[in-house]
Design a protein around this motif. Structure first.
Motif, PDB file in Angstrom:
ATOM      1  N   GLU A 120       0.842  -1.217   0.000  1.00 52.36           N
ATOM      2  CA  GLU A 120       0.000   0.000   0.000  1.00 52.36           C
ATOM      3  C   GLU A 120       0.866   1.251   0.000  1.00 52.36           C
ATOM      4  O   GLU A 120       0.565   2.256  -0.680  1.00 52.36           O
ATOM      5  CB  GLU A 120      -0.903  -0.012   1.229  1.00 52.36           C
ATOM      6  N   ALA A 121       1.985   1.200   0.754  1.00 52.71           N
ATOM      7  CA  ALA A 121       2.891   2.354   0.773  1.00 52.71           C
ATOM      8  C   ALA A 121       3.505   2.591  -0.598  1.00 52.71           C
ATOM      9  O   ALA A 121       3.686   3.745  -1.051  1.00 52.71           O
ATOM     10  CB  ALA A 121       3.982   2.123   1.814  1.00 52.71           C
ATOM     11  N   GLU A 122       3.883   1.509  -1.292  1.00 53.12           N
ATOM     12  CA  GLU A 122       4.434   1.620  -2.650  1.00 53.12           C
ATOM     13  C   GLU A 122       3.442   2.277  -3.596  1.00 53.12           C
ATOM     14  O   GLU A 122       3.793   3.162  -4.394  1.00 53.12           O
ATOM     15  CB  GLU A 122       4.831   0.226  -3.140  1.00 53.12           C
ATOM     16  N   GLN A 123       2.189   1.855  -3.507  1.00 52.83           N
ATOM     17  CA  GLN A 123       1.141   2.462  -4.352  1.00 52.83           C
ATOM     18  C   GLN A 123       0.993   3.954  -4.034  1.00 52.83           C
ATOM     19  O   GLN A 123       0.812   4.791  -4.935  1.00 52.83           O
ATOM     20  CB  GLN A 123      -0.184   1.740  -4.131  1.00 52.83           C
ATOM     21  N   GLU A 124       1.079   4.287  -2.765  1.00 53.93           N
ATOM     22  CA  GLU A 124       0.961   5.693  -2.370  1.00 53.93           C
ATOM     23  C   GLU A 124       2.103   6.517  -2.940  1.00 53.93           C
ATOM     24  O   GLU A 124       1.934   7.669  -3.381  1.00 53.93           O
ATOM     25  CB  GLU A 124       0.941   5.780  -0.843  1.00 53.93           C
ATOM     26  N   MET A 125       3.311   5.941  -2.967  1.00 56.58           N
ATOM     27  CA  MET A 125       4.459   6.627  -3.546  1.00 56.58           C
ATOM     28  C   MET A 125       4.270   6.886  -5.032  1.00 56.58           C
ATOM     29  O   MET A 125       4.578   7.983  -5.540  1.00 56.58           O
ATOM     30  CB  MET A 125       5.734   5.795  -3.334  1.00 56.58           C
ATOM     31  N   GLN A 126       3.770   5.868  -5.737  1.00 57.18           N
ATOM     32  CA  GLN A 126       3.513   6.049  -7.164  1.00 57.18           C
ATOM     33  C   GLN A 126       2.490   7.169  -7.395  1.00 57.18           C
ATOM     34  O   GLN A 126       2.623   7.972  -8.326  1.00 57.18           O
ATOM     35  CB  GLN A 126       3.006   4.729  -7.772  1.00 57.18           C
ATOM     36  N   ARG A 127       1.476   7.200  -6.567  1.00 54.64           N
ATOM     37  CA  ARG A 127       0.449   8.237  -6.704  1.00 54.64           C
ATOM     38  C   ARG A 127       1.034   9.618  -6.456  1.00 54.64           C
ATOM     39  O   ARG A 127       0.735  10.600  -7.166  1.00 54.64           O
ATOM     40  CB  ARG A 127      -0.684   7.965  -5.719  1.00 54.64           C
ATOM     41  N   ILE A 128       1.918   9.729  -5.453  1.00 52.16           N
ATOM     42  CA  ILE A 128       2.538  11.016  -5.146  1.00 52.16           C
ATOM     43  C   ILE A 128       3.408  11.486  -6.314  1.00 52.16           C
ATOM     44  O   ILE A 128       3.436  12.671  -6.663  1.00 52.16           O
ATOM     45  CB  ILE A 128       3.359  10.892  -3.856  1.00 52.16           C
ATOM     46  N   LYS A 129       4.176  10.536  -6.907  1.00 48.75           N
ATOM     47  CA  LYS A 129       5.012  10.903  -8.064  1.00 48.75           C
ATOM     48  C   LYS A 129       4.159  11.457  -9.211  1.00 48.75           C
ATOM     49  O   LYS A 129       4.510  12.450  -9.853  1.00 48.75           O
ATOM     50  CB  LYS A 129       5.814   9.692  -8.541  1.00 48.75           C
ATOM     51  N   ALA A 130       3.045  10.772  -9.475  1.00 52.03           N
ATOM     52  CA  ALA A 130       2.154  11.248 -10.546  1.00 52.03           C
ATOM     53  C   ALA A 130       1.594  12.628 -10.217  1.00 52.03           C
ATOM     54  O   ALA A 130       1.492  13.525 -11.087  1.00 52.03           O
ATOM     55  CB  ALA A 130       1.031  10.241 -10.749  1.00 52.03           C
ATOM     56  N   THR A 131       1.290  12.824  -9.010  1.00 53.26           N
ATOM     57  CA  THR A 131       0.768  14.122  -8.581  1.00 53.26           C
ATOM     58  C   THR A 131       1.821  15.220  -8.730  1.00 53.26           C
ATOM     59  O   THR A 131       1.530  16.365  -9.100  1.00 53.26           O
ATOM     60  CB  THR A 131       0.289  14.031  -7.121  1.00 53.26           C
ATOM     61  N   ALA A 132       3.099  14.839  -8.453  1.00 52.00           N
ATOM     62  CA  ALA A 132       4.202  15.806  -8.542  1.00 52.00           C
ATOM     63  C   ALA A 132       4.358  16.336  -9.977  1.00 52.00           C
ATOM     64  O   ALA A 132       4.634  17.510 -10.215  1.00 52.00           O
ATOM     65  CB  ALA A 132       5.488  15.162  -8.062  1.00 52.00           C
ATOM     66  N   ILE A 133       4.177  15.475 -10.968  1.00 47.62           N
ATOM     67  CA  ILE A 133       4.292  15.895 -12.383  1.00 47.62           C
ATOM     68  C   ILE A 133       3.170  16.867 -12.742  1.00 47.62           C
ATOM     69  O   ILE A 133       3.368  17.867 -13.429  1.00 47.62           O
ATOM     70  CB  ILE A 133       4.270  14.647 -13.294  1.00 47.62           C
ATOM     71  N   ARG A 134       1.993  16.574 -12.239  1.00 47.31           N
ATOM     72  CA  ARG A 134       0.847  17.425 -12.584  1.00 47.31           C
ATOM     73  C   ARG A 134       0.966  18.823 -11.972  1.00 47.31           C
ATOM     74  O   ARG A 134       0.437  19.802 -12.455  1.00 47.31           O
ATOM     75  CB  ARG A 134      -0.446  16.759 -12.107  1.00 47.31           C
ATOM     76  N   THR A 135       1.646  18.926 -10.882  1.00 51.20           N
ATOM     77  CA  THR A 135       1.742  20.220 -10.182  1.00 51.20           C
ATOM     78  C   THR A 135       2.940  21.064 -10.641  1.00 51.20           C
ATOM     79  O   THR A 135       3.294  22.058 -10.008  1.00 51.20           O
ATOM     80  CB  THR A 135       1.836  19.965  -8.677  1.00 51.20           C
TER      81      THR A 135
END
Length: 544
Positions: free
Chosen positions: A367-382
């Motif tokens: 679950e933590a790994e999935q959260e990291m992937q989500r954060i990375k994707a969010t970082a690109i969008r911002t």
């Protein structure tokens, strides 16, 4: 029967007993306080027997052998002599010193009871037996138990002797007593002096009335030429004509007849012993030797069988003891197995819990790994929002200058708060261990929730946690096993103590039966160690 002669009645008794050595015995009766013997060639009813019925005769030894072991051939002859001599000693008709009385009593006990067995012949088994003359008993301040103890001590040494051998040993000792086989008669010499005449297998003896043990004069049979009596006067003519003829008077004519009978019979046997054995005696001796050899072989066979039986019983007892020991060991092994199974079940249960915890941690890691992937994707969008944010940063710097003064003021407040925090942390360290563990857990959970970027760094702690759980479990299990081992050790020591008490009690019981002269060197060493209180275990402990 009415017409029977003395020999007819005598032969009937001998046939009934199976007795062939008839020349030693006779049928005795009492008439007017005087002892008399049934004549063989005279009718029974023609004797001066008592008129009252029934007429009583006593079958007794009339003549005694010089050497019982050489002359008495048949076992029945030996047994009859043993019974008669024993009765004469107990009735004090034959004097026997105290120490010889005890020894003779021990042979009498061996003849009656066989080999001594402490399990059968226990204290008091001779209480009803008449074994010692009353004179001997009264001479010492000893209880019946003390006499029995001394008789039993000698009795125990006669092991292996059959009844006939014990009776013969009795006769061999008794025949050396001064009054053995002597018939005493009151007489007077020519001067009227009262004396005693003794007739036995060796000759004629003259005694002082007060001393029946030591004769004043003796006439061996081979030195007597003639014996005769006329009315009440008795004459002894020595073979050496230079020696004076000895004359004496008896109280009654009947007594003179009895003296002459005993003299003739003893003299005949005396001469007979010094000649070659008759054909009948040779045959009897040959049969006796064969019978003795047969009995010896039978005794040896019985002894072998007894030994084999005892060995078999010892083997059986040892096997039974070993079986009981194996059963106890099997029981202990089963109990240990059950404890091992319980331990295995507990280990399996804890392993399952650990496995479930590992799965849970793996799930959280995913679950933590999935959260990291989500954060990375969010970082690109911002990224685009970043440029907008820079403009706002400039505006914020202006605001920051304004806030500097406010920050300085707050810094002072922060220092005060830090001091308060230090005091709080000091109080926190003094709190209970359980509160610290709860606080630590809460801090760990809070950090996991607040900072998602720290999660990958903390993931290796799974192994540490797992190792910690495994170590704690092993430590607890070892403590439990140590407690069980300690408990078994205490139980073993209690059993050892009880066994030692039983051994000491048994040793005390049999100590009185120990033969000191049979002790080996190992026995002596063991006794010395026991007296010092040394045992196997503390000796090993000392030398280790």
């Amino acid at each position: 029967q009415v017409k029977w002669k003395g020999k007819d009645l005598f032969d009937l008794v001998c046939r009934t007993l199976g007795l062939r050595e008839t020349w030693f015995f006779g049928l005795q009766y009492t008439i007017k306080d005087t002892v008399a013997w049934l004549k063989m060639d005279k009718k029974v009813l023609d004797h001066d027997v008592p008129t009252e019925e029934p007429v009583t005769f006593h079958f007794l030894a009339k003549f005694y052998p010089e050497n019982a072991e050489e002359e008495l051939v048949q076992e029945i002859t030996q047994h009859l002599f043993f019974l008669q001599v024993k009765k004469q000693i107990l009735d004090e008709k034959i004097y026997c010193p105290p120490e010889a009385s005890v020894l003779l009593a021990s042979y009498a006990v061996q003849a009656k009871y066989g080999d001594y067995d402490p399990n059968v012949h226990k204290r008091g088994f001779l209480a009803q037996e008449e074994l010692l003359p009353k004179r001997v008993i009264n001479l010492y301040q000893m209880t019946p138990e003390m006499w029995e103890e001394r008789i039993t001590a000698w009795y125990a040494e006669h092991r292996g002797r059959a009844r006939d051998e014990a009776e013969m040993e009795y006769l061999k000792i008794a025949q050396d007593l001064e009054m053995y086989g002597v018939n005493y008669f009151a007489i007077r010499n020519k001067k009227g002096t009262e004396l005693l005449l003794g007739v036995d297998a060796l000759g004629l003896h003259i005694y002082d009335p007060d001393n029946r043990l030591t004769p004043k004069i003796s006439f061996p049979w081979n030195e007597i030429r003639n014996i005769s009596y006329s009315d009440k006067e008795f004459t002894i003519k020595p073979l050496d004509k230079k020696i004076d003829v000895f004359k004496f008077n008896s109280s009654k004519l009947r007594v003179n007849k009895l003296i002459l009978q005993l003299c003739i019979g003893n003299h005949d046997l005396f001469m007979r012993r010094r000649k070659a054995d008759s054909l009948e005696v040779q045959q009897m001796k040959a049969q006796a030797r064969e019978e003795k050899a047969r009995k010896q072989m039978e005794r040896q066979r019985l002894a072998r069988e007894k030994k084999m039986r005892e060995e078999a019983e010892r083997t059986r007892d040892e096997l039974e003891r070993r079986l009981m020991q194996l059963k106890e060991e099997a029981t202990m092994a089963n109990e240990a197995l059950m404890r091992s199974e319980e331990t295995a079940d507990l280990l399996a249960e804890k392993a399952q819990i650990t496995e479930e915890e590992a799965k849970l941690l793996a799930q959280k890691a995913a679950e933590a790994e999935q959260e990291m992937q989500r954060i990375k994707a969010t970082a690109i969008r911002t990224e685009e929002e970043k440029r907008l944010m820079e403009q706002k940063v400039l505006e914020a710097e202006m605001l920051a200058l304004k806030m500097a003064e406010e920050s300085e003021r707050r810094a002072k407040e922060a220092d005060q708060l830090k001091q308060d925090l230090q005091e709080a942390r000091e109080s926190e360290r003094r709190a209970k261990q359980k509160l610290l563990e709860i606080t630590s857990k809460s801090s760990y959970t809070q950090s996991m929730n607040s900072s998602t970027t720290a999660l990958p760094t903390d993931l290796p702690s799974f192994n540490l946690i797992n190792e910690s759980l495994s170590f704690d479990f092993k430590d607890t299990d070892m403590k439990r096993l140590s407690m069980e081992i300690e408990k078994e050790k205490v139980e073993y020591m209690e059993k050892s103590k009880h066994l030692q008490e039983q051994l000491n009690e048994l040793k005390t019981e049999i100590e009185a039966l120990k033969l000191k002269e049979r002790e080996t060197a190992l026995d002596i060493l063991h006794n010395e160690n026991a007296s010092r209180g040394n045992s196997k275990h503390n000796t090993i402990k000392k030398v280790s």
